[in-house]
Scaffold this motif. Structure first.
Motif, PDB file in Angstrom:
ATOM      1  N   ARG A 243      20.589   7.842  46.044  1.00 43.15           N
ATOM      2  CA  ARG A 243      19.638   7.185  46.923  1.00 43.15           C
ATOM      3  C   ARG A 243      18.431   8.086  47.118  1.00 43.15           C
ATOM      4  NH1 ARG A 243      22.294   6.744  52.397  1.00 43.15           N
ATOM      5  NH2 ARG A 243      20.155   6.145  52.911  1.00 43.15           N
ATOM      6  N   GLU A 244      17.364   7.485  47.616  1.00 43.64           N
ATOM      7  CA  GLU A 244      16.160   8.258  47.894  1.00 43.64           C
ATOM      8  C   GLU A 244      16.172   8.735  49.347  1.00 43.64           C
ATOM      9  OE1 GLU A 244      11.481   7.386  48.315  1.00 43.64           O
ATOM     10  OE2 GLU A 244      12.339   6.919  46.349  1.00 43.64           O
ATOM     11  N   PHE A 245      15.913  10.029  49.527  1.00 49.07           N
ATOM     12  CA  PHE A 245      15.786  10.641  50.844  1.00 49.07           C
ATOM     13  C   PHE A 245      14.440  11.357  50.880  1.00 49.07           C
ATOM     14  CE2 PHE A 245      20.316  10.271  50.120  1.00 49.07           C
ATOM     15  CZ  PHE A 245      20.830   9.864  51.344  1.00 49.07           C
ATOM     16  N   ASP A 246      13.452  10.733  51.523  1.00 49.24           N
ATOM     17  CA  ASP A 246      12.120  11.314  51.657  1.00 49.24           C
ATOM     18  C   ASP A 246      11.564  11.737  50.294  1.00 49.24           C
ATOM     19  OD1 ASP A 246       9.836  12.095  53.009  1.00 49.24           O
ATOM     20  OD2 ASP A 246      10.574  14.132  53.373  1.00 49.24           O
ATOM     21  N   GLY A 247      11.775  10.904  49.288  1.00 44.66           N
ATOM     22  CA  GLY A 247      11.228  11.170  47.976  1.00 44.66           C
ATOM     23  C   GLY A 247      12.154  11.876  47.013  1.00 44.66           C
ATOM     24  N   TRP A 248      13.243  12.478  47.541  1.00 45.02           N
ATOM     25  CA  TRP A 248      14.232  13.118  46.680  1.00 45.02           C
ATOM     26  C   TRP A 248      15.313  12.094  46.330  1.00 45.02           C
ATOM     27  CZ3 TRP A 248      12.601  17.946  45.597  1.00 45.02           C
ATOM     28  CH2 TRP A 248      11.800  18.610  46.544  1.00 45.02           C
ATOM     29  N   ARG A 249      15.699  12.011  45.074  1.00 49.08           N
ATOM     30  CA  ARG A 249      16.765  11.106  44.661  1.00 49.08           C
ATOM     31  C   ARG A 249      18.037  11.923  44.504  1.00 49.08           C
ATOM     32  NH1 ARG A 249      18.264   8.226  39.575  1.00 49.08           N
ATOM     33  NH2 ARG A 249      19.387   6.375  40.246  1.00 49.08           N
ATOM     34  N   LEU A 250      19.006  11.698  45.394  1.00 52.98           N
ATOM     35  CA  LEU A 250      20.183  12.551  45.496  1.00 52.98           C
ATOM     36  C   LEU A 250      21.460  11.726  45.562  1.00 52.98           C
ATOM     37  CD1 LEU A 250      18.828  14.865  48.341  1.00 52.98           C
ATOM     38  CD2 LEU A 250      18.798  15.376  45.885  1.00 52.98           C
ATOM     39  N   ALA A 251      22.561  12.349  45.145  1.00 54.58           N
ATOM     40  CA  ALA A 251      23.877  11.737  45.341  1.00 54.58           C
ATOM     41  C   ALA A 251      24.142  11.627  46.838  1.00 54.58           C
ATOM     42  CB  ALA A 251      24.956  12.573  44.671  1.00 54.58           C
ATOM     43  N   SER A 252      24.661  10.479  47.273  1.00 57.31           N
ATOM     44  CA  SER A 252      24.819  10.275  48.713  1.00 57.31           C
ATOM     45  C   SER A 252      26.269  10.103  49.153  1.00 57.31           C
ATOM     46  CB  SER A 252      24.028   9.036  49.154  1.00 57.31           C
ATOM     47  OG  SER A 252      24.610   7.847  48.640  1.00 57.31           O
ATOM     48  N   GLU A 253      27.196  10.030  48.213  1.00 55.18           N
ATOM     49  CA  GLU A 253      28.573   9.753  48.621  1.00 55.18           C
ATOM     50  C   GLU A 253      29.540  10.275  47.572  1.00 55.18           C
ATOM     51  OE1 GLU A 253      31.051   6.029  50.616  1.00 55.18           O
ATOM     52  OE2 GLU A 253      29.055   5.718  49.767  1.00 55.18           O
ATOM     53  N   GLY A 254      30.676  10.817  48.046  1.00 51.46           N
ATOM     54  CA  GLY A 254      31.673  11.293  47.096  1.00 51.46           C
ATOM     55  C   GLY A 254      32.822  11.995  47.772  1.00 51.46           C
ATOM     56  N   ASP A 255      33.659  12.625  46.945  1.00 51.07           N
ATOM     57  CA  ASP A 255      34.913  13.206  47.396  1.00 51.07           C
ATOM     58  C   ASP A 255      34.973  14.698  47.115  1.00 51.07           C
ATOM     59  OD1 ASP A 255      35.931  10.665  48.129  1.00 51.07           O
ATOM     60  OD2 ASP A 255      36.534  10.284  46.055  1.00 51.07           O
ATOM     61  N   ALA A 256      35.871  15.365  47.829  1.00 49.68           N
ATOM     62  CA  ALA A 256      36.246  16.749  47.547  1.00 49.68           C
ATOM     63  C   ALA A 256      37.729  16.739  47.200  1.00 49.68           C
ATOM     64  CB  ALA A 256      35.978  17.642  48.750  1.00 49.68           C
ATOM     65  N   ILE A 257      38.073  17.340  46.062  1.00 52.57           N
ATOM     66  CA  ILE A 257      39.429  17.200  45.524  1.00 52.57           C
ATOM     67  C   ILE A 257      40.000  18.567  45.155  1.00 52.57           C
ATOM     68  CG2 ILE A 257      40.823  16.186  43.665  1.00 52.57           C
ATOM     69  CD1 ILE A 257      38.694  14.013  43.385  1.00 52.57           C
ATOM     70  N   TRP A 258      41.222  18.825  45.608  1.00 60.29           N
ATOM     71  CA  TRP A 258      42.023  19.936  45.109  1.00 60.29           C
ATOM     72  C   TRP A 258      42.946  19.408  44.017  1.00 60.29           C
ATOM     73  CZ3 TRP A 258      40.349  24.478  46.047  1.00 60.29           C
ATOM     74  CH2 TRP A 258      39.839  24.844  47.291  1.00 60.29           C
ATOM     75  N   HIS A 259      43.025  20.114  42.921  1.00 63.19           N
ATOM     76  CA  HIS A 259      43.896  19.696  41.822  1.00 63.19           C
ATOM     77  C   HIS A 259      45.201  20.489  41.915  1.00 63.19           C
ATOM     78  CE1 HIS A 259      40.884  17.171  39.733  1.00 63.19           C
ATOM     79  NE2 HIS A 259      40.060  17.940  40.422  1.00 63.19           N
ATOM     80  N   LEU A 260      46.171  19.902  42.606  1.00 59.84           N
ATOM     81  CA  LEU A 260      47.460  20.541  42.860  1.00 59.84           C
ATOM     82  C   LEU A 260      48.387  20.384  41.659  1.00 59.84           C
ATOM     83  CD1 LEU A 260      47.987  19.201  46.511  1.00 59.84           C
ATOM     84  CD2 LEU A 260      46.828  21.314  45.797  1.00 59.84           C
ATOM     85  N   GLU A 261      49.484  21.122  41.707  1.00 57.96           N
ATOM     86  CA  GLU A 261      50.445  21.074  40.608  1.00 57.96           C
ATOM     87  C   GLU A 261      51.003  19.669  40.392  1.00 57.96           C
ATOM     88  OE1 GLU A 261      50.350  23.226  42.992  1.00 57.96           O
ATOM     89  OE2 GLU A 261      50.346  25.264  42.132  1.00 57.96           O
ATOM     90  N   ASP A 262      51.164  18.913  41.469  1.00 60.79           N
ATOM     91  CA  ASP A 262      51.733  17.568  41.354  1.00 60.79           C
ATOM     92  C   ASP A 262      50.663  16.475  41.344  1.00 60.79           C
ATOM     93  OD1 ASP A 262      51.020  18.044  43.930  1.00 60.79           O
ATOM     94  OD2 ASP A 262      52.858  17.272  44.842  1.00 60.79           O
ATOM     95  N   GLY A 263      49.423  16.866  41.136  1.00 69.10           N
ATOM     96  CA  GLY A 263      48.365  15.876  40.998  1.00 69.10           C
ATOM     97  C   GLY A 263      47.191  16.139  41.923  1.00 69.10           C
ATOM     98  N   PRO A 264      46.085  15.409  41.741  1.00 66.85           N
ATOM     99  CA  PRO A 264      44.896  15.615  42.572  1.00 66.85           C
ATOM    100  C   PRO A 264      45.101  15.153  44.010  1.00 66.85           C
ATOM    101  CG  PRO A 264      44.584  13.761  41.086  1.00 66.85           C
ATOM    102  CD  PRO A 264      45.874  14.407  40.686  1.00 66.85           C
ATOM    103  N   PHE A 265      44.559  15.934  44.942  1.00 65.31           N
ATOM    104  CA  PHE A 265      44.607  15.613  46.366  1.00 65.31           C
ATOM    105  C   PHE A 265      43.175  15.518  46.878  1.00 65.31           C
ATOM    106  CE2 PHE A 265      44.836  17.968  50.657  1.00 65.31           C
ATOM    107  CZ  PHE A 265      44.817  16.782  51.383  1.00 65.31           C
ATOM    108  N   THR A 266      42.744  14.302  47.184  1.00 62.30           N
ATOM    109  CA  THR A 266      41.415  14.083  47.757  1.00 62.30           C
ATOM    110  C   THR A 266      41.487  14.380  49.251  1.00 62.30           C
ATOM    111  OG1 THR A 266      40.898  12.397  46.101  1.00 62.30           O
ATOM    112  CG2 THR A 266      39.556  12.416  48.107  1.00 62.30           C
ATOM    113  N   TYR A 267      40.953  15.527  49.645  1.00 59.95           N
ATOM    114  CA  TYR A 267      41.084  15.946  51.043  1.00 59.95           C
ATOM    115  C   TYR A 267      39.852  15.610  51.882  1.00 59.95           C
ATOM    116  CZ  TYR A 267      38.082  20.020  50.195  1.00 59.95           C
ATOM    117  OH  TYR A 267      37.025  20.840  49.896  1.00 59.95           O
TER     118      TYR A 267
END
Length: 278
Positions: A243-267
Motif C-alpha cells: 500500500r501507499e503510505f505518504d508516497g512510499w509503497r510498502l508491505a502492510s501486512e504479514g506474519d512472523a514465523i519460527w520454523h520449529l522441528e515439528d513445523g512452522p509456528f506463526t507467532y
C-alpha cells in the motif's frame, strides 16, 4: 455512615496511588521517554537517492527499490509506525490482540517496539529496546511485575536481525547503507549481510514476479526459551498487501514465523496502519 465514607475515601486514595505507581513504572512511559531521548540527536543532512546509488545492488533489489517509489526521494533515517497485532505465546494458544507502536533510527541506531495487550484478563506490555549497541526486552504484567526481563549479547544479535528486517521492508531507500553487503542468488532472490557493532547477521530476500519483497529468512535470530536462553532458529517474515503510505509503497501486512522441528509456528501477525518517515 462516617466510617463508610472514610472507608470509601481510603479505597479511592489507594486506587489513585496504585494508578500513579502503575503509570510511573509503565513500559508505555518508558517507550515515550526513550523515544524523546532518541529524537534529540539531530538527523544528518538530507540525501536524495539516485539511480547511481543503487547500481551496485542485485537486480531484484534494484527493482524492489524502484517499485517502492524510493528513487528520487530522501534516504530514510527515522521511522514511526503503528500496527494492529495478534501474538501467540505457543502453538495452539489463544491470540493476544493489541496495538503496536514502533520507533526506529537507522543511523545511531535505535529501535523501540511496544505492544499492549491482555493475558488472562490482565494488562500486559511488551517493550523491545535497542539502544545503539545493547538490546533489552521486558514483558510487564499489570504495569508492576516483570515476567520477562532480559538482555545480553545473544539478545543484541537477535535484535540486529530485526533491524535488518525493518530496513528491508520499511526503509527500502536505505538498502544502500554501507553496513550492508549483497550477493545475487537469482532473478528473484538475494542474500544480504548486515554488520552492526560486533555482530554480522544475514538473510535471504525473496521477491515475487511484480518485484515486491515477499519474504525474509534468517538463521541468526534466537527464540526465547522458558529457561531464559535464546535458541537460534530459522525465522521468516512473509509480508505483502503493498500500500501507499505518504508516497512510499510498502508491505502492510504479514506474519512472523519460527520454523520449529515439528513445523512452522506463526507467532505473530501485524497490519501496518500508520507510517511516518524522515
Amino acid at each position: 455512615m462516617t466510617a463508610m465514607i472514610w472507608a470509601l475515601s481510603i479505597s479511592a486514595g489507594l486506587g489513585l496511588l496504585l494508578a500513579a505507581v502503575m503509570w510511573k513504572t509503565s513500559l508505555t512511559k518508558a517507550f515515550e521517554a526513550r523515544r524523546a531521548e532518541a529524537m534529540t540527536v539531530p538527523l544528518g543532512g538530507e540525501r536524495i537517492l539516485g539511480e547511481a546509488d543503487i547500481a551496485h545492488l542485485p537486480p531484484p533489489v534494484r527493482r524492489y527499490i524502484a517499485l517502492t517509489e524510493s528513487v528520487g526521494r530522501p534516504v530514510v533515517t527515522e521511522i514511526m509506525m503503528h500496527f494492529d497485532a495478534v501474538m501467540y505465546e505457543a502453538p495452539g494458544a489463544p491470540g493476544m490482540t493489541g496495538p503496536v507502536r514502533q520507533y526506529e533510527r537507522f543511523d545511531t541506531p535505535e529501535r523501540l517496539f511496544l505492544m499492549t495487550t491482555r493475558m488472562k484478563g490482565l494488562p500486559v506490555a511488551v517493550l523491545h529496546d535497542f539502544d545503539r549497541d545493547r538490546a533489552t526486552m521486558r514483558v510487564r504484567l499489570a504495569g508492576l511485575v516483570n515476567v520477562v526481563d532480559t538482555d545480553g549479547a545473544d539478545l543484541t544479535r537477535t535484535e540486529t536481525v530485526t533491524i535488518l528486517n525493518d530496513l528491508c521492508f520499511f526503509a527500502p531507500s536505505r538498502l544502500v547503507d554501507p553496513r550492508l553487503s549483497w550477493r545475487e542468488i537469482d532473478d528473484r532472490r538475494a542474500r544480504v549481510r548486515f554488520a552492526l557493532g560486533g555482530n554480522t547477521v544475514s538473510a535471504e530476500l525473496i521477491f515475487n514476479a511484480a518485484g515486491e519483497l515477499v519474504d525474509f529468512m534468517s538463521e541468526d535470530r534466537g527464540r526465547l526459551e522458558k529457561d531464559g536462553t535464546l535458541r537460534p532458529l530459522r525465522w521468516s517474515t512473509p509480508l505483502g498487501t503493498y500500500r501507499e503510505f505518504d508516497g512510499w509503497r510498502l508491505a502492510s501486512e504479514g506474519d512472523a514465523i519460527w520454523h520449529l522441528e515439528d513445523g512452522p509456528f506463526t507467532y505473530g501477525h501485524l497490519r501496518l496502519t500508520q507510517y511516518d518517515a524522515r
